[in-house]
Scaffold this active site. Structure first.
Site, PDB file in Angstrom:
ATOM      1  N   HIS A  38       0.828  -1.207   0.000  1.00 59.92           N
ATOM      2  CA  HIS A  38       0.000   0.000   0.000  1.00 59.92           C
ATOM      3  C   HIS A  38       0.861   1.254   0.000  1.00 59.92           C
ATOM      4  O   HIS A  38       0.638   2.185  -0.785  1.00 59.92           O
ATOM      5  CB  HIS A  38      -0.927   0.000   1.227  1.00 59.92           C
ATOM      6  N   CYS A  59      37.434   5.223 -24.722  1.00 63.13           N
ATOM      7  CA  CYS A  59      37.270   6.429 -23.913  1.00 63.13           C
ATOM      8  C   CYS A  59      38.351   7.455 -24.193  1.00 63.13           C
ATOM      9  O   CYS A  59      38.432   8.479 -23.527  1.00 63.13           O
ATOM     10  CB  CYS A  59      37.251   6.084 -22.421  1.00 63.13           C
TER      11      CYS A  59
END
Length: 794
Positions: A415, A733
């Site tokens: 809930h 990279c």
């Protein structure tokens, strides 16, 4: 009033704030400041909406513009929007200003010269849209401003260019999205004496980070203020208490660039000397003087205000703009004002109190209120952090008041999780399943920061998690980037820049350089810190910097490269002299993996591993992966990965270990390196240097250094084939893809998995990769593609 309504020019002291329909928000505010307050305002006049409409009518532009706008089919198509808006602006700039209107503007510029007793004064010409700066619709900043304009003809030209800025991409896009008819917006141009700023900035009568209306917030930097708005510099920040008029907080930043006026007109970018860049741009007395002006203006307007200020070369303060602030004003109307948090004591520690499941994302801080008995729900106050066993439907009224929710029990469909997601309240559930019940650990009245994106509750108000985000400049339209099979990653060094770049269309961080954290935050050699009894500083500072990036990018992956300093660079850290050798060629010396297992350095490397573990295990940022640089032999890699495993960092589906491919042996022996790693990231800088035998730092042979050499391409093609055969990935990279788009095409055609580039190249590379992939598909389908004449096999 009819006479004013039909006038083409009105002076500031003839204008009031209600004259928005005549001269727009900016000009009417300048008029109000001049005629209604005692604050110093550079004098000037404004062309009116009537003048704009007269210009548009006499030149016949209305019909031409409407015809072009009718061809705008999709305002979210940035290319289409830009094309049509560019055509409209060119039409306006090319049109001849009606002679009578040009004369009137020029004559008033001459009158300004006489009033100011200056021959041909330098002025700022600021666009002011008649739908701009309204409390309910902020169009501020969407039209142009021209600084340091000099001479009658130039002023007339800039007024016309202001008219053209009615149809900037961003302004047109915003009007369409907000439902503002184009024909109902007219442009006024405020022609205002230049305040020759040695410093300038912005000011608010509400703390825009928190909504605290008991404070004045001032930001400032050297030179003209445009660089603050654009986000080019990180300004100094001052918070002043309205009641006492004294500074309650200030942060002085490195303001290393400024925009300055040129003697003959125009502006230019200039580097600020180092000894000046880190000094406050305002004295405490000047800050407090500005705050007093802000309070007077707020009292006069009766609402929160957003202002711009200037400090001239004679140390005189000027208010150059004031308008109603929009965001917190609207929240105040809606009854959603935040309580005073500007005086919160911030912490830079990241002490984890409790962890759980991240049920509803978000980061909030507040005061804990533990409620175990439903009968105590009515004691819960707005803005508190609700801590309980579990919620049920009758808890909803309390949940609506909560800044965040933490429960002992529950899963992602409980809930509390479902309702908090619906209400967009940060929520962490099931803390008991992660080792500690929130109701047992967290105490009433305790200040905490709830990171519900990653399921962690921290002690105190953590500064780098609750700070005001940098002012963002909205894109003119939603940019579209086609999905690509080849991932496009981003290189990042400075963690403080991640908020600026996190929304770029990248697939993660392909290279986070750890060295920047040492030189920016730690400053001391790790072995020196161990020797002096402070190894924890290495772990904490590294973890803080790494987590800032990992948190901002989550769930996108972040690849951290372990430290790769050379001995000379390590020696520059405090205490480094004692521990570092003097190497004649440290570029090829004691660096990367060779340090990590060395008995002289291994304890320092273990601190890096502890920092990674802290980010992943304590902070819950499991998107963090690592990369090992400069591995010379397979045995070196085996030793380093064994040390990592002993420290608790083992490769898994959720934790990847990569290796830099930057030494010829990495390429030649890739089939053997494969067994210890998940993939490679090519360091094209060092790889080129070592394959060509060319020192990349030596100017004498720099002309020979070229990553596009066939030897490098053959090596990369071989690595990709060998890695893929064992299911390993390959990225790059190095600088090559950022500098040479055609090199990216070679990489895509070679089957590389990721390309990692500098932030300024992310968008271009994303588009390039999509285009290259489409070309491959098309060539395959037609069989008519261009042959690549280079032979990449070896």
């Amino acid at each position: 009033m009819d006479q004013r309504k039909n006038a083409n020019v009105l002076w500031f002291d003839e204008l009031k704030r209600e004259d928005v329909d005549l001269v727009g928000g900016k000009s009417s505010s300048l008029g109000e400041l001049t005629s209604g307050t005692n604050v110093p305002v550079p004098y000037g006049f404004a062309t009116t909406a009537a003048a704009y409409r007269y210009f548009m009518k006499v030149t016949g532009l209305n019909e031409k513009i409407n015809a072009l706008l009718k061809t705008l089919k999709n305002v979210d198509d940035s290319d289409e929007l830009h094309k049509i808006c560019s055509q409209i602006r060119k039409l306006i700039v090319a049109a001849k200003m009606p002679a009578d209107l040009a004369k009137e503007i020029g004559d008033n510029y001459d009158k300004l010269a006489m009033k100011m007793k200056v021959n041909e004064p330098f002025v700022a010409v600021r666009s002011s849209a008649t739908a701009e700066d309204l409390p309910d619709a902020s169009f501020a900043g969407q039209q142009d401003t021209y600084l340091n304009v000099h001479g009658r003809d130039n002023v007339i030209q800039k007024v016309k260019e202001c008219y053209a800025s009615t149809f900037t991409d961003r302004a047109t896009y915003y009007r369409v999205k907000q439902g503002f008819p184009h024909e109902k917006v007219a442009l006024s141009a405020a022609v205002q004496m230049m305040a020759f700023s040695k410093a300038s900035g912005v000011m608010f009568t509400v703390n825009v980070a928190t909504g605290d209306y008991t404070k004045v917030m001032i930001e400032g930097s050297w030179g003209l203020g445009e660089y603050i708005v654009q986000g080019t510099v990180t300004p100094d920040n001052f918070v002043v208490d309205k009641a006492s008029g004294k500074i309650s907080d200030k942060t002085i930043n490195n303001k290393n660039v400024e925009l300055i006026r040129l003697p003959d007109g125009g502006v230019e970018d200039r580097k600020v000397p180092e000894d000046i860049a880190t000094k406050p741009c305002l004295s405490d007395e000047q800050v407090e003087q500005l705050a007093s002006y802000a309070k007077e203006i707020e009292k006069h307007y009766g609402c929160y205000m957003d202002m711009e200020w200037s400090l001239d070369e004679n140390d005189k303060l000027w208010l150059v703009q004031a308008r109603p602030e929009t965001v917190w004003s609207q929240r105040k109307k809606a009854g959603k004002m935040s309580k005073d948090t500007s005086d919160e004591k911030l912490t830079t520690d990241h002490k984890v109190l409790v962890s759980g499941l991240p049920a509803s994302p978000g980061i909030k801080h507040g005061i804990v209120h533990v409620i175990e008995n439903p009968e105590d729900i009515d004691k819960f106050k707005d803005g508190e952090v609700l801590v309980t066993l579990m919620t049920s439907p009758d808890w909803v009224p309390a949940m609506k008041k909560a800044s965040a929710i933490v429960t002992n029990n529950g899963g992602m469909t409980c809930h509390a999780a479902i309702v908090s997601r619906e209400m967009q309240i940060p929520c962490i559930v099931g803390t008991a399943s992660r080792g500690a019940k929130a109701t047992a650990v967290l105490k009433d009245g305790q200040k905490v920061t709830v990171d519900a994106k990653n399921g962690v509750v921290y002690q105190g108000v953590v500064a780098d998690m609750v700070k005001k985000p940098e002012k963002q400049v909205s894109a003119p339209a939603a940019e579209y980037f086609a999905p690509t099979a080849t991932g496009v990653m981003m290189n990042l060094g400075d963690p403080d820049l991640v908020d600026r770049y996190k929304d770029l269309p990248c697939d993660g961080i392909g290279l986070m350089r750890e060295e920047f954290l040492w030189t920016t935050y730690i400053h001391q050699h790790p072995l020196y810190l161990i020797e002096t009894g402070h190894p924890e500083r290495v772990v904490n500072e590294l973890a803080n910097g790494i987590s800032k990036v990992a948190r901002a990018m989550n769930p996108r992956p972040v690849v951290l490269r372990f430290s790769d300093f050379k001995s000379g660079e390590y020696r520059n850290l405090k205490g480094g002299d004692k521990f570092e050798p003097h190497e004649s060629a440290d570029l090829l010396g004691w660096r990367g993996a060779s340090r990590y297992y060395d008995p002289k350095y291994i304890e320092a490397f273990k601190l890096e591993l502890e920092a990674v573990k802290k980010v992943r295990n304590e902070y819950g940022l499991t998107n963090l992966n690592v990369m090992i640089p400069f591995v010379r032999t397979v045995d070196e890699l085996k030793k380093v990965t064994e040390i990592m495993a002993e420290a608790g960092l083992r490769r898994s589906n959720d934790f990847k270990v990569y290796m830099m491919a930057e030494i010829p042996s990495n390429i030649i022996l890739a089939d053997q390196f494969n067994q210890y790693i998940d993939g490679y990231s090519i360091g094209s800088n060092d790889l080129t240097m070592l394959l060509l035998g060319c020192d990349r730092n030596n100017d004498t042979v720099s002309s020979l250094f070229d990553e596009r050499n066939l030897a490098i391409k053959r090596a990369i093609r071989h690595l990709i084939k060998t890695a893929h055969k064992d299911g390993k990935t390959v990225s790059i990279c190095g600088q090559a893809p950022s500098e040479y788009p055609e090199f990216t095409e070679f990489l895509v055609k070679s089957g590389i998995d990721y390309v990692s580039v500098n932030p300024d190249m992310v968008k271009a590379t994303k588009r390039n990769v999509a285009r290259y992939e489409q070309r491959i598909i098309l060539d395959h389908a037609t069989g008519l593609g261009r042959a690549d004449t280079e032979d990449y096999d070896w």
